[in-house]
Design a protein around this motif. Sequence first.
Motif, mmCIF file in Angstrom:
data_model
loop_
_atom_site.group_PDB
_atom_site.id
_atom_site.type_symbol
_atom_site.label_atom_id
_atom_site.label_comp_id
_atom_site.label_asym_id
_atom_site.label_seq_id
_atom_site.Cartn_x
_atom_site.Cartn_y
_atom_site.Cartn_z
ATOM 1 N N UNK A 117 0.789 -1.286 -0.111
ATOM 2 C CA UNK A 117 0.048 -0.120 0.048
ATOM 3 C C UNK A 117 0.881 1.257 -0.118
ATOM 4 N N UNK A 118 2.155 1.077 -0.158
ATOM 5 C CA UNK A 118 2.962 2.293 0.045
ATOM 6 C C UNK A 118 2.545 3.654 -1.096
ATOM 7 N N UNK A 119 2.507 3.117 -2.243
ATOM 8 C CA UNK A 119 2.124 4.013 -3.105
ATOM 9 C C UNK A 119 0.612 4.446 -3.226
ATOM 10 N N UNK A 120 -0.205 4.062 -2.260
ATOM 11 C CA UNK A 120 -1.563 4.433 -2.022
ATOM 12 C C UNK A 120 -1.771 5.299 -1.114
ATOM 13 N N UNK A 121 -0.724 5.812 -0.295
ATOM 14 C CA UNK A 121 -0.674 6.741 0.880
ATOM 15 C C UNK A 121 -0.186 7.918 0.301
ATOM 16 N N UNK A 122 -0.196 9.181 1.114
ATOM 17 C CA UNK A 122 0.527 10.187 0.719
ATOM 18 C C UNK A 122 1.821 10.086 1.736
ATOM 19 N N UNK A 123 2.875 10.371 0.886
ATOM 20 C CA UNK A 123 4.285 10.005 1.633
ATOM 21 C C UNK A 123 4.635 11.258 1.990
ATOM 22 N N UNK A 124 5.368 11.328 3.273
ATOM 23 C CA UNK A 124 6.055 12.474 3.902
ATOM 24 C C UNK A 124 7.439 12.458 3.798
ATOM 25 N N UNK A 125 8.202 12.696 2.599
ATOM 26 C CA UNK A 125 9.451 12.359 2.379
ATOM 27 C C UNK A 125 10.673 12.923 3.713
ATOM 28 N N UNK A 126 9.998 13.935 4.629
ATOM 29 C CA UNK A 126 10.866 14.347 5.903
ATOM 30 C C UNK A 126 10.924 13.195 6.636
ATOM 31 N N UNK A 127 10.254 12.037 6.642
ATOM 32 C CA UNK A 127 10.289 10.872 7.535
ATOM 33 C C UNK A 127 11.481 10.059 7.273
ATOM 34 N N UNK A 128 12.155 10.164 6.232
ATOM 35 C CA UNK A 128 13.294 9.460 5.802
ATOM 36 C C UNK A 128 14.737 10.173 6.230
#
Length: 217
Positions: free
Chosen positions: A71-82
């Motif tokens: 489901x990774x690409x189905x969610x809104x990703x916050x790149x600051x978490x990486x």
Amino acid sequence: NAEYMGSKVIRGTLHLNKEVQTMATSLMRQETPLVWQAQWEGPDDPVNYIRGLMARTIAIQEWVKLVDSGRLLQEILDLSELFHPDSFLNAFRQLTARQIGCSIDSLKLACTWASGGLRGITLQARVGGLMLEGCTFDGSRLSENNHDSPSVSAIPPCHVAWIPLSSNDPYPSDETVSIAIYMSGDREKVVTELSVPCGPDPQQWIQSGGALFLRTQ
């Protein structure tokens, strides 16, 4: 790693060598040790560094769950978490290249704020948590800040994907401006750039010095 070594010195299970002494000196000066920064370029203050470290460690566990469930690409990703958002984008580029059977050098990063995402593109991600400085963006086009506007504001999530160089961009090139995404508000490290719709005068926005950066943890 450095944190583990420091813990062992405190417990008396590791001798104080030059590396550990240098690390301890930095901490006593309330500076993040360089050996830590070599692993992840975080805040200069060691307390904020550890907070950022813990926040990202917890967030990445959630990313792993999303990957495992597909489901990774189905969610809104916050790149600051990486720890290394540029590495994620490079991996996304490599995955796209394998899927469509081309070299990574023949791909370019495209983005859109259209609700349906990028048309005809199956592999795309939604990225959120981006902050904009120097102007305002509502998802349609850039606008100047008002006298009472905050200096930094959040922008709506966008769809991003790697597409062939020969493909048309989502927006007309003469109505977009390329804006860098920085790791933080100090504008020291660039993650990537996004082409943001701005209307018929891109030069105006180049001169405004607008910049995007990842939300701080």
